[in-house]
Scaffold this active site. Structure first.
Site, PDB file in Angstrom:
ATOM      1  N   SER A 101       0.828  -1.201   0.000  1.00 35.71           N
ATOM      2  CA  SER A 101       0.000   0.000   0.000  1.00 35.71           C
ATOM      3  C   SER A 101       0.866   1.256   0.000  1.00 35.71           C
ATOM      4  O   SER A 101       1.620   1.494  -0.932  1.00 35.71           O
ATOM      5  CB  SER A 101      -0.957  -0.025   1.199  1.00 35.71           C
ATOM      6  OG  SER A 101      -1.877   1.021   1.151  1.00 35.71           O
ATOM      7  N   ASP A 242      -2.640   5.816  -3.558  1.00 34.85           N
ATOM      8  CA  ASP A 242      -1.479   5.177  -2.952  1.00 34.85           C
ATOM      9  C   ASP A 242      -0.952   4.117  -3.921  1.00 34.85           C
ATOM     10  O   ASP A 242      -1.399   4.029  -5.069  1.00 34.85           O
ATOM     11  CB  ASP A 242      -1.858   4.566  -1.601  1.00 34.85           C
ATOM     12  CG  ASP A 242      -2.938   3.497  -1.720  1.00 34.85           C
ATOM     13  OD1 ASP A 242      -3.594   3.429  -2.783  1.00 34.85           O
ATOM     14  OD2 ASP A 242      -3.129   2.728  -0.775  1.00 34.85           O
ATOM     15  N   ASP A 244      -1.218   0.834  -4.314  1.00 32.80           N
ATOM     16  CA  ASP A 244      -2.064  -0.208  -4.909  1.00 32.80           C
ATOM     17  C   ASP A 244      -3.424   0.312  -5.349  1.00 32.80           C
ATOM     18  O   ASP A 244      -4.316  -0.482  -5.682  1.00 32.80           O
ATOM     19  CB  ASP A 244      -2.221  -1.394  -3.958  1.00 32.80           C
ATOM     20  CG  ASP A 244      -3.022  -1.060  -2.707  1.00 32.80           C
ATOM     21  OD1 ASP A 244      -2.809   0.029  -2.151  1.00 32.80           O
ATOM     22  OD2 ASP A 244      -3.832  -1.899  -2.264  1.00 32.80           O
ATOM     23  N   ASP A 246      -6.017   1.808  -3.894  1.00 32.69           N
ATOM     24  CA  ASP A 246      -7.284   1.653  -3.160  1.00 32.69           C
ATOM     25  C   ASP A 246      -7.571   2.835  -2.246  1.00 32.69           C
ATOM     26  O   ASP A 246      -8.607   2.851  -1.577  1.00 32.69           O
ATOM     27  CB  ASP A 246      -7.325   0.332  -2.386  1.00 32.69           C
ATOM     28  CG  ASP A 246      -6.372   0.276  -1.203  1.00 32.69           C
ATOM     29  OD1 ASP A 246      -5.476   1.154  -1.094  1.00 32.69           O
ATOM     30  OD2 ASP A 246      -6.506  -0.645  -0.373  1.00 32.69           O
TER      31      ASP A 246
END
Length: 474
Positions: A101, A242, A244, A246
């Site tokens: 993340s 961010d 990834d 999400d």
């Protein structure tokens, strides 16, 4: 081995996750899915990853591990976590996302999905137990470079198509939007989606080196860069995510990032939500909105999802969840005009960004004016990095030890009125200001959240809170 489940998935040093540890936990997850009946021999498992240097090797090890247990790995490539979850749900597959993340590249993580959505805390406990039982098994720890059928194009198309139905065609015509691409797996999809709605899009800051971007505590250097871009290019907004994809980052026409809980509030109104599940760290002004009921939780997507599930089980409709980092979860299906947006109970960065830009455009407002329209208490947050877990545990134990110890610690700031101990300590002072101390569940960091009536007071309170945290020693 110090890897562990945090607020969202398994986390640890990249050097620990590369190799046998990722094989062990992938094996434990697969065994749990098979033992519980969620998967059968031959069932598909979709696997994605972010752009961290360690992610491809970890993903390959995971694909080999699930193959050994008789499951069929599907390689979805470098894609956003919500895209992986959506594709998995569409084909009835479990999923594994290799990502840390927003944390630095020397760390990484693994997120697990059942065919019906994110794993919950009981799943985490079962996987942890199985990993412990299998830790001496040569087969469970075997490191091979596996692979699977490549479904990256299908995964990408499904997620992009979902987002192309959120706003009316041409609704962002005339808008100038920067996309801070850095090393986000969502960077190219963001360009595609916002160009579709008529915006003039400027890709910015693309990097082949991994850059950690925390949407809940945007660094001063990043804010300076956002402001420079908005000034030089006369932008209406800058968007990013961010690592990834999400958690959204939405900055206004001055380069000032919007709070994630404000994005959630705007999205709740945009969708006509009836129930909102959100952690205790989200802005206290949400309850004052009056358009929906609010259910507070601990920090972490599993807790928010559990609260959404409880609301749905009690017969509630139009249920969403969001976190202070901006990640939005759909507990139920929603209709937007003629478009049905299916439930997606995992964090998504695209829907809140579209909802906020669409709302501002429909009202003819700049993003900064839209923020002022909502008139929430000014909420800020930041973190102290490299704050050892032993140090944070010692501090929290001291503050919880007695009311007198908490009051003495906070005496340089103000007088304690009420305390909420859902996740960390959230203290309301007698003058109405709020300060909240919470150790991160994902990294050796200590977070501080504050609220005050105006920006200067909030900034001063945040500075004082971080100073108190920095001064603590075991």
């Amino acid at each position: 081995m110090s890897v562990k489940f945090g607020t969202s998935g398994l986390r640890g040093l990249s050097t620990e996750l590369v190799g046998s540890v990722s094989a062990l936990y992938a094996t434990a997850f697969a065994r749990h899915m098979l033992d519980s009946g969620a998967l059968q021999t031959g069932s598909p498992v979709v696997i994605g990853r972010d752009f961290r240097p360690s992610s491809p090797e970890i993903a390959g090890t995971i694909m080999a591990a699930v193959k050994r247990l008789g499951l069929e790995p599907i390689d979805c490539g470098t894609i956003p976590t919500p895209a992986l979850a959506l594709y998995g749900a569409s084909i009835g597959a479990a999923g594994i996302m290799v990502t840390g993340s927003h944390i630095p590249a020397d760390r990484n993580g693994i997120k697990f999905y059942r065919p019906d959505g994110e794993i919950n805390k009981s799943d985490e406990d079962a996987i942890t137990r199985l990993a412990s039982e299998l830790k001496d098994s040569a087969q469970a720890n075997m490191v091979d470079a596996g692979g699977g059928a490549n479904h990256e194009a299908d995964t990408t198309k499904l997620f992009v198509d979902r987002n192309l139905g959120v706003l009316p065609a041409g609704s962002l015509a005339g808008k100038r939007i920067g996309i801070y691409q850095h090393s986000s797996v969502a960077r190219d999809m963001l360009v595609t989606v916002f160009e579709h709605f008529g915006a003039t899009v400027f890709p910015l800051g693309r990097s082949e080196q991994f850059i950690p971007v925390d949407t809940e505590a945007v660094s001063p250097d990043t804010v300076t860069q956002l402001a420079r871009w908005t000034d030089e290019l006369a932008l209406d907004a800058v968007l990013s995510t961010d690592g990834d994809g999400d958690r959204p980052l939405v900055a206004d026409e001055h380069g000032m990032p919007l709070r994630g809980d404000l994005l959630g509030l705007v999205t709740a109104r945009f969708l006509g939500a009836a129930v909102v599940a959100t952690p205790v760290t989200s802005n206290s002004g949400l309850e004052q909105d009056g358009g929906f009921s609010v259910r507070r939780t601990r920090v972490g997507s599993p807790y928010v999802i559990a609260a959404m599930e409880e609301a749905l089980a009690s017969g509630e409709l139009r249920v969403i969840g969001f976190e202070a980092n901006g990640g939005l979860m759909l507990g139920s299906d929603f209709s937007i005009g003629e478009t049905l947006i299916k439930a997606l109970p995992t964090r998504d960065s695209f829907l809140p960004a579209l909802a906020v830009l669409g709302t501002a455009a429909q009202r003819g407002l700049s993003l900064s004016a839209l923020v002022n329209d909502f008139n929430l208490p000014v909420a800020l947050s930041d973190r102290l990095e490299n704050y050892a877990s032993e140090r944070s545990a010692s501090l929290m134990a001291h503050l919880r030890g007695s009311r007198q110890q908490l009051e003495t610690f906070l005496s340089p700031i103000g007088t304690v009125e009420t305390v909420i101990d859902i996740d960390g300590l959230r203290v309301t002072l007698t003058d109405g200001r709020v300060i909240h101390f919470r150790p991160s569940g994902n990294a050796p960091e200590m977070r501080c959240y504050v609220e005050a009536a105006d920006a200067d007071s909030a900034a001063a309170l945040l500075k004082q809170g971080l100073s108190l945290l920095a001064s603590w020693s075991i």
